[in-house]
Scaffold this motif. Structure first.
Motif, PDB file in Angstrom:
ATOM      1  N   LEU A 155       8.163  79.558  47.686  1.00 13.00           N
ATOM      2  CA  LEU A 155       7.400  78.307  47.613  1.00 13.00           C
ATOM      3  C   LEU A 155       8.176  77.110  48.155  1.00 13.00           C
ATOM      4  N   LEU A 156       9.375  77.351  48.644  1.00 10.91           N
ATOM      5  CA  LEU A 156      10.317  76.266  48.920  1.00 10.91           C
ATOM      6  C   LEU A 156       9.811  75.270  49.960  1.00 10.91           C
ATOM      7  N   ASP A 157       9.192  75.747  51.016  1.00 14.98           N
ATOM      8  CA  ASP A 157       8.724  74.815  52.049  1.00 14.98           C
ATOM      9  C   ASP A 157       7.788  73.761  51.464  1.00 14.98           C
ATOM     10  N   GLY A 158       6.828  74.212  50.663  1.00 14.97           N
ATOM     11  CA  GLY A 158       5.902  73.274  50.047  1.00 14.97           C
ATOM     12  C   GLY A 158       6.571  72.372  49.039  1.00 14.97           C
ATOM     13  N   LEU A 159       7.524  72.907  48.292  1.00 15.14           N
ATOM     14  CA  LEU A 159       8.238  72.093  47.318  1.00 15.14           C
ATOM     15  C   LEU A 159       9.030  70.984  47.999  1.00 15.14           C
ATOM     16  N   LEU A 160       9.638  71.299  49.131  1.00 17.04           N
ATOM     17  CA  LEU A 160      10.411  70.292  49.862  1.00 17.04           C
ATOM     18  C   LEU A 160       9.502  69.212  50.432  1.00 17.04           C
ATOM     19  N   VAL A 161       8.339  69.603  50.946  1.00 18.55           N
ATOM     20  CA  VAL A 161       7.392  68.622  51.489  1.00 18.55           C
ATOM     21  C   VAL A 161       6.969  67.639  50.406  1.00 18.55           C
ATOM     22  N   ARG A 162       6.767  68.144  49.190  1.00 19.61           N
ATOM     23  CA  ARG A 162       6.309  67.299  48.098  1.00 19.61           C
ATOM     24  C   ARG A 162       7.442  66.513  47.446  1.00 19.61           C
ATOM     25  N   GLY A 163       8.697  66.832  47.761  1.00 14.03           N
ATOM     26  CA  GLY A 163       9.788  66.229  47.004  1.00 14.03           C
ATOM     27  C   GLY A 163       9.689  66.638  45.549  1.00 14.03           C
ATOM     28  N   ALA A 164       9.450  67.926  45.336  1.00 12.74           N
ATOM     29  CA  ALA A 164       9.120  68.450  44.014  1.00 12.74           C
ATOM     30  C   ALA A 164      10.345  68.619  43.138  1.00 12.74           C
ATOM     31  N   ALA A 165      10.076  69.003  41.889  1.00 10.38           N
ATOM     32  CA  ALA A 165      11.129  69.322  40.934  1.00 10.38           C
ATOM     33  C   ALA A 165      10.992  70.774  40.504  1.00 10.38           C
ATOM     34  N   VAL A 166      12.124  71.435  40.293  1.00 13.79           N
ATOM     35  CA  VAL A 166      12.161  72.788  39.744  1.00 13.79           C
ATOM     36  C   VAL A 166      12.851  72.705  38.390  1.00 13.79           C
ATOM     37  N   VAL A 167      12.166  73.195  37.358  1.00 11.82           N
ATOM     38  CA  VAL A 167      12.695  73.172  35.999  1.00 11.82           C
ATOM     39  C   VAL A 167      12.917  74.613  35.550  1.00 11.82           C
ATOM     40  N   ALA A 215       3.258  84.226  44.845  1.00  6.84           N
ATOM     41  CA  ALA A 215       3.628  83.137  45.757  1.00  6.84           C
ATOM     42  C   ALA A 215       2.564  82.945  46.826  1.00  6.84           C
ATOM     43  N   ALA A 216       2.047  84.041  47.382  1.00  3.60           N
ATOM     44  CA  ALA A 216       1.002  83.942  48.400  1.00  3.60           C
ATOM     45  C   ALA A 216      -0.257  83.313  47.820  1.00  3.60           C
ATOM     46  N   ASP A 217      -0.632  83.716  46.596  1.00  4.60           N
ATOM     47  CA  ASP A 217      -1.817  83.149  45.955  1.00  4.60           C
ATOM     48  C   ASP A 217      -1.639  81.661  45.682  1.00  4.60           C
ATOM     49  N   LEU A 218      -0.452  81.273  45.239  1.00  5.38           N
ATOM     50  CA  LEU A 218      -0.198  79.863  44.970  1.00  5.38           C
ATOM     51  C   LEU A 218      -0.213  79.042  46.250  1.00  5.38           C
ATOM     52  N   ARG A 219       0.382  79.575  47.311  1.00  2.00           N
ATOM     53  CA  ARG A 219       0.371  78.840  48.584  1.00  2.00           C
ATOM     54  C   ARG A 219      -1.053  78.635  49.080  1.00  2.00           C
ATOM     55  N   GLU A 220      -1.911  79.613  48.851  1.00  2.00           N
ATOM     56  CA  GLU A 220      -3.288  79.523  49.331  1.00  2.00           C
ATOM     57  C   GLU A 220      -4.156  78.634  48.444  1.00  2.00           C
ATOM     58  N   SER A 221      -3.977  78.767  47.126  1.00  2.00           N
ATOM     59  CA  SER A 221      -4.889  78.096  46.195  1.00  2.00           C
ATOM     60  C   SER A 221      -4.344  76.800  45.613  1.00  2.00           C
ATOM     61  N   VAL A 222      -3.024  76.641  45.635  1.00  2.00           N
ATOM     62  CA  VAL A 222      -2.401  75.453  45.047  1.00  2.00           C
ATOM     63  C   VAL A 222      -1.429  74.870  46.076  1.00  2.00           C
ATOM     64  N   PRO A 223      -1.959  74.309  47.156  1.00  2.00           N
ATOM     65  CA  PRO A 223      -1.068  73.855  48.228  1.00  2.00           C
ATOM     66  C   PRO A 223      -0.126  72.732  47.817  1.00  2.00           C
ATOM     67  N   ARG A 224      -0.491  72.002  46.764  1.00  2.37           N
ATOM     68  CA  ARG A 224       0.374  70.912  46.283  1.00  2.37           C
ATOM     69  C   ARG A 224       0.993  71.323  44.956  1.00  2.37           C
ATOM     70  N   ILE A 225       2.305  71.476  44.928  1.00  2.00           N
ATOM     71  CA  ILE A 225       3.030  71.728  43.682  1.00  2.00           C
ATOM     72  C   ILE A 225       4.093  70.648  43.537  1.00  2.00           C
TER      73      ILE A 225
END
Length: 296
Positions: free
Chosen positions: A131-143, A82-92
């Motif tokens: 990852l939830l904060d970033g997912l909410l900012v993006r209006g993302a989907a969880v599958v 999760a830390a690596d994704l937040r740092e390297s993939v800020p948009r999910i």
């Protein structure tokens, strides 16, 4: 201006159109790898996550996409991922919780938790929340990858997370029901804030899924006669790709459960909000989420 719209009326959660960043766990083999290839072909930015560094790199390399490794039997690996994704993939834009398996013996992980429960439910529960904060900012989907086995899951508010007598099939079925309850919980809690969630059954797919068990499933998955009865990984990935490539509210309903790109029959327990809430709170306790965390 490229703008998201979100309406939580049970029918509409419009996602951002066009190219998406899609993180797929369990993507070093099987339907996860097949989905990674197809979504990349469709122009999406795919991030491949797997347990084996060699197999994960073998999938990601030819696609020219980013990849990470994590062993879901270790919650510290999930936290590091999760830390690596937040740092390297800020948009999910889409998080696909696809990693999972069925195991031959009842084993405790280094975290002191039963392995099936941790790998199939608790680890993706934790990853999603980290990852939830970033997912909410993006209006993302969880599958979430579930299974028809959820129909024989027998969770209740009194028996949660391996409280019942253990067998490989029982543990697997309970975790697949947990995947459906988690999907419902995500939609109920975070749908009003723009997050969408769906679960799907890929069907019986000719992969290495049951290679670690001596149950009857091993015969089905590992022998030529059994595999002839099954779907290819590409066929099994079709609904995953459809959900990730589509838009909630337009193509599918948030909180829903799908098979072959159509609504599937879910067990009645999957619609039990009291059970979903009890599982949510117990899961949060087991993975160490604090009362002030959004999981609460």
């Amino acid at each position: 201006m490229d703008q998201d719209t979100h309406e939580h009326d049970g029918e509409r959660h419009e996602q951002r159109p066009g190219r998406r960043t899609v993180v797929i766990t369990g993507a070093s083999d099987g339907i996860g790898a097949a989905a990674a290839r197809e979504l990349t072909r469709r122009g999406h930015d795919v991030v491949v996550v797997g347990r084996s560094s060699e197999k994960t790199a073998a999938v990601a390399g030819p696609l020219g996409v980013r990849h990470f490794t994590a062993d879901f039997a270790r919650l510290d690996d999930v936290r590091r991922l999760a830390a690596d994704l937040r740092e390297s993939v800020p948009r999910i834009d889409v998080l696909v919780n696809n990693a999972g398996g069925i195991f031959d013996r009842r084993e405790l992980t280094p975290d002191g938790l039963e392995r099936t429960w941790q790998v199939n439910h608790l680890a993706p529960f934790l990853l999603t929340h980290l990852l939830l904060d970033g997912l909410l900012v993006r209006g993302a989907a969880v599958v979430n990858t579930s299974s028809v086995a959820a129909r024989i899951g027998r969770l209740s508010p009194e028996t949660l997370v391996d409280d019942r007598p253990w067998s490989p099939q029982r543990a697997y079925a309970d975790t697949k029901l947990a995947n459906l309850l988690f999907t419902r919980g995500l939609d109920r809690r975070y749908g009003p804030h723009g997050l969408s969630a769906a679960a799907f059954h890929p069907g019986g797919v000719a992969t290495n899924f049951a290679s670690g068990t001596s149950t009857a499933l091993r015969f089905l998955y590992s022998t030529r006669p059994g595999r002839r009865l099954m779907r290819t990984p590409e066929q099994g990935a079709e609904t995953l790709v459809w959900l990730a490539d589509g838009a909630a509210g337009r193509d599918w309903r948030s909180g829903g459960y799908y098979e072959k790109r159509k609504p599937a029959r879910a067990p009645s327990r999957a619609a039990d909000d009291a059970l979903a809430d009890a599982l949510w709170q117990r899961s949060a306790e087991l993975v160490g989420l604090t009362p002030g965390h959004p999981a609460g």
